[in-house]
Design a protein around this motif. Sequence first.
Motif, mmCIF file in Angstrom:
data_model
loop_
_atom_site.group_PDB
_atom_site.id
_atom_site.type_symbol
_atom_site.label_atom_id
_atom_site.label_comp_id
_atom_site.label_asym_id
_atom_site.label_seq_id
_atom_site.Cartn_x
_atom_site.Cartn_y
_atom_site.Cartn_z
ATOM 1 N N GLU A 124 -27.171 -14.705 -14.997
ATOM 2 C CA GLU A 124 -28.520 -15.047 -15.453
ATOM 3 C C GLU A 124 -28.529 -16.526 -15.819
ATOM 4 O O GLU A 124 -27.664 -16.993 -16.567
ATOM 5 C CB GLU A 124 -28.919 -14.223 -16.685
ATOM 6 C CG GLU A 124 -30.303 -14.639 -17.227
ATOM 7 C CD GLU A 124 -30.789 -13.803 -18.407
ATOM 8 O OE1 GLU A 124 -30.024 -12.970 -18.936
ATOM 9 O OE2 GLU A 124 -31.957 -14.013 -18.803
ATOM 10 N N ASN A 164 -35.386 -16.447 -15.538
ATOM 11 C CA ASN A 164 -36.459 -15.955 -16.405
ATOM 12 C C ASN A 164 -37.773 -16.639 -16.029
ATOM 13 O O ASN A 164 -37.814 -17.864 -15.894
ATOM 14 C CB ASN A 164 -36.133 -16.253 -17.871
ATOM 15 C CG ASN A 164 -34.931 -15.462 -18.342
ATOM 16 O OD1 ASN A 164 -35.021 -14.263 -18.600
ATOM 17 N ND2 ASN A 164 -33.777 -16.115 -18.417
ATOM 18 N N GLU A 177 -36.664 -12.371 -13.946
ATOM 19 C CA GLU A 177 -36.778 -11.523 -15.130
ATOM 20 C C GLU A 177 -38.114 -11.815 -15.787
ATOM 21 O O GLU A 177 -38.419 -12.963 -16.106
ATOM 22 C CB GLU A 177 -35.625 -11.798 -16.102
ATOM 23 C CG GLU A 177 -34.273 -11.467 -15.489
ATOM 24 C CD GLU A 177 -33.130 -11.501 -16.491
ATOM 25 O OE1 GLU A 177 -33.371 -11.741 -17.694
ATOM 26 O OE2 GLU A 177 -31.982 -11.267 -16.053
ATOM 27 N N ASP A 227 -37.401 -7.636 -18.480
ATOM 28 C CA ASP A 227 -36.490 -8.162 -19.492
ATOM 29 C C ASP A 227 -36.867 -7.612 -20.855
ATOM 30 O O ASP A 227 -38.023 -7.243 -21.088
ATOM 31 C CB ASP A 227 -36.614 -9.692 -19.497
ATOM 32 C CG ASP A 227 -35.381 -10.396 -20.042
ATOM 33 O OD1 ASP A 227 -34.468 -9.723 -20.557
ATOM 34 O OD2 ASP A 227 -35.345 -11.636 -19.946
ATOM 35 N N LYS A 230 -33.881 -4.191 -17.963
ATOM 36 C CA LYS A 230 -32.877 -4.795 -18.850
ATOM 37 C C LYS A 230 -33.172 -4.376 -20.269
ATOM 38 O O LYS A 230 -34.142 -4.840 -20.879
ATOM 39 C CB LYS A 230 -32.946 -6.329 -18.784
ATOM 40 C CG LYS A 230 -32.301 -6.908 -17.562
ATOM 41 C CD LYS A 230 -32.117 -8.413 -17.720
ATOM 42 C CE LYS A 230 -30.811 -8.751 -18.391
ATOM 43 N NZ LYS A 230 -30.521 -10.217 -18.265
HETATM 44 MG MG MG Z 1 -33.565 -12.799 -19.402
#
Ligand code: MG
Length: 286
Positions: free
Chosen positions: A60, A118, A150, A180, A201
């Motif tokens: 990530e 993200n 995400e 996320d 997640k």
């Molecule tokens: Mg994240």
Amino acid sequence: HDAKQHRAGFHRFREEPRQDVAARLSLLGDLRRALDDPGQLTLNYQPKIAVETGALVGVEALARWTHPTRGPISPADFIPVLEVTNLMHRFTEHVLMLALRQTRAWLDAGHRVPVAVNVSTRSLLDPDFPARVAALLAETGVPGDLLSIEVTEYALMSDPETAIEALNRLRAAGVKSSIDDYGTGYSSMTYLKVLPIAELKIDRSFVLDLAENNSSRALVASTVELGHRLGLTVVAEGVEDEAAAAALREIGCDTAQGYHFAKPLPAEALTARLTDRELADAGPRG
Ligand code: MG
Ligand code: C2E
Ligand code: MG
Ligand code: MG
């Protein structure tokens, strides 16, 4: 007391800008300059680990800002400030570009490393976003299936139609999507049913005390089952110790991320780990 707890549980409120107006304006000016200064805004990469085998399954990308006079500023402090302006679009583009260039560099060195970026609500809902992603993939020559994004539950619920269209267009380019911080926002069965996502997640607040707290364990186990029944991969974030990792193995969670495995690392440190792993995989003769 109850109302406060309730509010605190919502991602949207938790991420509300904390600074006053003057401080936010000066931060925005500094961010605008940071976007033109390659040294200030960089990415760290945190490994995502297969729970069963311990193999690295991806990374990530997490933004890091080193302010010229104030030093490191957490994304938790500057992302909410960016999010209320159109500068967010430039920032997202910058992060995607850095992440894809790094993915390209790893490919050139013989490593296929899936990278997750993200993406804020504002950027996801920008009608140009999927086309920008496709353009950056083409520019860097990175296959779409090495990129995932995400997004938070809030982004998906605030304008589901636009979000679904964006996710579908990304999926057509091979780009997968994850929800996320799952469990902290506006979870809704309706949206889980229709959203074109590949991964859940689970928020670290459910993972940190997984080994000691029966409620956390029940919530994580049932989310893993829910995800699997929907055909999704389930990731646990914030795995800080072996007890949590062991509980995740027992539960059958697919992927884990957290300080127990690795902190977010600069690209060079992550590259060294890739090489180590290959050496380790080569066995005793290696
Ligand atoms: Mg994240
Ligand atoms: P996130 O996407 O949920 O990222 C996970 C955060 O948890 C990261 O914080 C990571 O450093 C931290 N973390 C990882 N493992 C552990 C652990 O075992 N224990 C604990 N306590 N924390 C752990 P970070 O890097 O400060 O980022 C915070 C948030 O800022 C991210 O949460 C994400 O929402 C946002 N963010 C970071 N980079 C970007 C970006 O490029 N774009 C956007 N839109 N948001 C970003
Ligand atoms: Mg997260
Ligand atoms: Mg989180």
